[in-house]
Design a protein around this motif. Structure first.
Motif, PDB file in Angstrom:
ATOM      1  N   SER A 132      -3.070 -10.316  12.254  1.00 25.14           N
ATOM      2  CA  SER A 132      -2.769 -10.037  10.850  1.00 25.14           C
ATOM      3  C   SER A 132      -2.783 -11.340  10.061  1.00 25.14           C
ATOM      4  N   PRO A 133      -2.641 -11.274   8.744  1.00 28.84           N
ATOM      5  CA  PRO A 133      -2.642 -12.502   7.933  1.00 28.84           C
ATOM      6  C   PRO A 133      -1.345 -13.308   8.009  1.00 28.84           C
ATOM      7  N   ILE A 134      -0.359 -12.824   8.739  1.00 31.78           N
ATOM      8  CA  ILE A 134       0.967 -13.452   8.713  1.00 31.78           C
ATOM      9  C   ILE A 134       0.925 -14.923   9.097  1.00 31.78           C
ATOM     10  N   GLY A 135       0.365 -15.207  10.287  1.00 32.61           N
ATOM     11  CA  GLY A 135       0.387 -16.576  10.800  1.00 32.61           C
ATOM     12  C   GLY A 135      -0.269 -17.585   9.870  1.00 32.61           C
ATOM     13  N   PRO A 136      -1.554 -17.371   9.507  1.00 31.44           N
ATOM     14  CA  PRO A 136      -2.218 -18.318   8.607  1.00 31.44           C
ATOM     15  C   PRO A 136      -1.518 -18.457   7.259  1.00 31.44           C
ATOM     16  N   ALA A 137      -0.979 -17.339   6.746  1.00 29.90           N
ATOM     17  CA  ALA A 137      -0.311 -17.391   5.445  1.00 29.90           C
ATOM     18  C   ALA A 137       0.965 -18.214   5.515  1.00 29.90           C
ATOM     19  N   LEU A 138       1.727 -18.026   6.575  1.00 28.97           N
ATOM     20  CA  LEU A 138       2.952 -18.818   6.752  1.00 28.97           C
ATOM     21  C   LEU A 138       2.626 -20.305   6.891  1.00 28.97           C
ATOM     22  N   LYS A 139       1.601 -20.604   7.682  1.00 28.66           N
ATOM     23  CA  LYS A 139       1.244 -22.006   7.929  1.00 28.66           C
ATOM     24  C   LYS A 139       0.806 -22.689   6.644  1.00 28.66           C
ATOM     25  N   LYS A 140       0.080 -21.975   5.805  1.00 32.19           N
ATOM     26  CA  LYS A 140      -0.399 -22.579   4.567  1.00 32.19           C
ATOM     27  C   LYS A 140       0.717 -22.699   3.526  1.00 32.19           C
ATOM     28  N   ALA A 141       1.619 -21.715   3.501  1.00 32.12           N
ATOM     29  CA  ALA A 141       2.673 -21.717   2.485  1.00 32.12           C
ATOM     30  C   ALA A 141       3.849 -22.627   2.841  1.00 32.12           C
ATOM     31  N   PHE A 142       4.121 -22.783   4.147  1.00 31.06           N
ATOM     32  CA  PHE A 142       5.306 -23.539   4.566  1.00 31.06           C
ATOM     33  C   PHE A 142       4.948 -24.598   5.620  1.00 31.06           C
ATOM     34  N   PRO A 143       4.082 -25.546   5.279  1.00 29.19           N
ATOM     35  CA  PRO A 143       3.636 -26.533   6.270  1.00 29.19           C
ATOM     36  C   PRO A 143       4.650 -27.637   6.534  1.00 29.19           C
ATOM     37  N   GLN A 144       5.573 -27.902   5.581  1.00 34.92           N
ATOM     38  CA  GLN A 144       6.468 -29.043   5.709  1.00 34.92           C
ATOM     39  C   GLN A 144       7.369 -28.891   6.935  1.00 34.92           C
ATOM     40  N   LYS A 145       7.414 -29.961   7.734  1.00 30.88           N
ATOM     41  CA  LYS A 145       8.259 -30.006   8.941  1.00 30.88           C
ATOM     42  C   LYS A 145       8.022 -28.812   9.860  1.00 30.88           C
ATOM     43  N   ARG A 146       6.813 -28.243   9.776  1.00 29.88           N
ATOM     44  CA  ARG A 146       6.413 -27.087  10.596  1.00 29.88           C
ATOM     45  C   ARG A 146       7.371 -25.912  10.401  1.00 29.88           C
ATOM     46  N   ASP A 147       7.808 -25.737   9.162  1.00 25.38           N
ATOM     47  CA  ASP A 147       8.752 -24.660   8.850  1.00 25.38           C
ATOM     48  C   ASP A 147       8.182 -23.282   9.162  1.00 25.38           C
ATOM     49  N   TYR A 148       6.852 -23.127   9.126  1.00 25.17           N
ATOM     50  CA  TYR A 148       6.255 -21.824   9.394  1.00 25.17           C
ATOM     51  C   TYR A 148       6.603 -21.322  10.794  1.00 25.17           C
ATOM     52  N   LEU A 149       6.686 -22.234  11.766  1.00 25.57           N
ATOM     53  CA  LEU A 149       7.070 -21.838  13.121  1.00 25.57           C
ATOM     54  C   LEU A 149       8.549 -21.481  13.191  1.00 25.57           C
ATOM     55  N   LYS A 150       9.369 -22.195  12.439  1.00 23.53           N
ATOM     56  CA  LYS A 150      10.806 -21.923  12.431  1.00 23.53           C
ATOM     57  C   LYS A 150      11.090 -20.576  11.770  1.00 23.53           C
ATOM     58  N   ILE A 151      10.414 -20.313  10.644  1.00 29.38           N
ATOM     59  CA  ILE A 151      10.595 -19.038   9.960  1.00 29.38           C
ATOM     60  C   ILE A 151      10.164 -17.886  10.862  1.00 29.38           C
ATOM     61  N   LEU A 152       9.039 -18.052  11.552  1.00 29.02           N
ATOM     62  CA  LEU A 152       8.545 -17.004  12.436  1.00 29.02           C
ATOM     63  C   LEU A 152       9.539 -16.748  13.572  1.00 29.02           C
ATOM     64  N   SER A 153      10.151 -17.791  14.092  1.00 27.32           N
ATOM     65  CA  SER A 153      11.143 -17.628  15.160  1.00 27.32           C
ATOM     66  C   SER A 153      12.362 -16.868  14.657  1.00 27.32           C
ATOM     67  N   ILE A 154      12.774 -17.131  13.426  1.00 30.67           N
ATOM     68  CA  ILE A 154      13.908 -16.411  12.840  1.00 30.67           C
ATOM     69  C   ILE A 154      13.546 -14.938  12.637  1.00 30.67           C
ATOM     70  N   VAL A 155      12.291 -14.682  12.248  1.00 30.74           N
ATOM     71  CA  VAL A 155      11.811 -13.301  12.123  1.00 30.74           C
ATOM     72  C   VAL A 155      11.947 -12.581  13.461  1.00 30.74           C
ATOM     73  N   TYR A 156      11.511 -13.229  14.547  1.00 32.47           N
ATOM     74  CA  TYR A 156      11.607 -12.619  15.871  1.00 32.47           C
ATOM     75  C   TYR A 156      13.061 -12.281  16.183  1.00 32.47           C
ATOM     76  N   PHE A 157      13.948 -13.199  15.853  1.00 32.72           N
ATOM     77  CA  PHE A 157      15.380 -12.987  16.101  1.00 32.72           C
ATOM     78  C   PHE A 157      15.884 -11.744  15.369  1.00 32.72           C
ATOM     79  N   ILE A 158      15.529 -11.594  14.106  1.00 33.71           N
ATOM     80  CA  ILE A 158      16.000 -10.462  13.310  1.00 33.71           C
ATOM     81  C   ILE A 158      15.414  -9.143  13.821  1.00 33.71           C
ATOM     82  N   ILE A 159      14.147  -9.171  14.210  1.00 32.16           N
ATOM     83  CA  ILE A 159      13.506  -7.955  14.705  1.00 32.16           C
ATOM     84  C   ILE A 159      14.133  -7.490  16.021  1.00 32.16           C
ATOM     85  N   LEU A 160      14.442  -8.420  16.907  1.00 32.83           N
ATOM     86  CA  LEU A 160      14.885  -8.078  18.256  1.00 32.83           C
ATOM     87  C   LEU A 160      16.396  -7.948  18.397  1.00 32.83           C
TER      88      LEU A 160
END
Length: 222
Positions: free
Chosen positions: A116-144
């Protein structure tokens, strides 16, 4: 059950976490002293400080499988081991089963992100300090997790493979959300909508969007 023997270890700080390294000593004839060489990262201190519980890298666990039977903590200048059954009240087999379940769940989420477009969109919108990976990890936490109290995140991360492997505590997550700008949120939605052929996967983007918007609200509890 005998306590595992560890090789020489040293704790090193990075901008995001404290990591555990093995090393070897080599004699420097010019300086007439021994020096540490050949550093290799083997684990992470989950507390975000020099002292705390250690999560060993999978490769290091393959080399020393006995470590899987213990919880290891760095305290003062030593390493303290507690058998898993004493710490958790669960058998090793049960704990490994839980870890496998989490790994399967995060693998499924990985597939959604990659298709899906999620990964590339996060990486482009939140590149500072690799925040896109941190946000995605928090998403996983909330889902599970049924209870999305963010103070539970460190325990969740300890037994779950996540896009961001470093420690994230409530205060750190708060800082991540506070530095999110309205323009970044708009950029995220713009990037997602650039891929019309994948808009049928829009519902798979929902949790990611909820976390981003929660940075402006009280939906995620600290």
């Amino acid at each position: 059950m005998s306590t595992p023997k560890l090789p020489p270890l040293i704790i090193k700080k990075s901008p995001s976490a404290f990591y555990v390294y093995t090393y070897k000593n080599k004699w420097n004839s010019e300086k007439a002293r021994s020096e540490r060489v050949e550093f290799k990262k083997v684990g992470t201190v989950l507390s975000g400080q020099k002292e705390g519980r250690i999560r060993w890298n999978e490769k290091f666990l393959e080399e020393r499988p006995e470590l899987r039977n213990f919880i290891c903590e760095r305290k003062t200048k030593g390493y303290v081991f507690e058998p898993l059954e004493k710490e958790t009240g669960l058998s090793l087999k049960q704990v490994l089963g839980i870890k496998q379940l989490h790994a399967g769940a995060t693998w499924a989420l990985d597939q959604i992100v990659s298709s899906s477009p999620i990964g590339p969109a996060l990486k482009k919108a939140f590149p500072q300090k690799r925040d896109y990976l941190k946000i995605l990890s928090i998403v996983y936490f909330i889902i599970l997790n049924e209870n999305n109290n963010i103070s539970r995140y460190p325990n969740f991360a300890e037994t779950t493979r996540l896009p961001w492997p470093g420690a994230l505590h409530a205060s750190t997550i708060g800082r991540i959300f506070r530095r999110i700008k309205s323009q970044q949120i708009e950029n995220y939605f713009t990037e997602v909508q650039k891929v019309p052929s994948r808009l049928l996967l829009w519902r798979n983007c929902w949790e990611t969007q909820e976390v981003i918007w929660s940075s402006r609200s009280s939906r995620t509890r600290f």
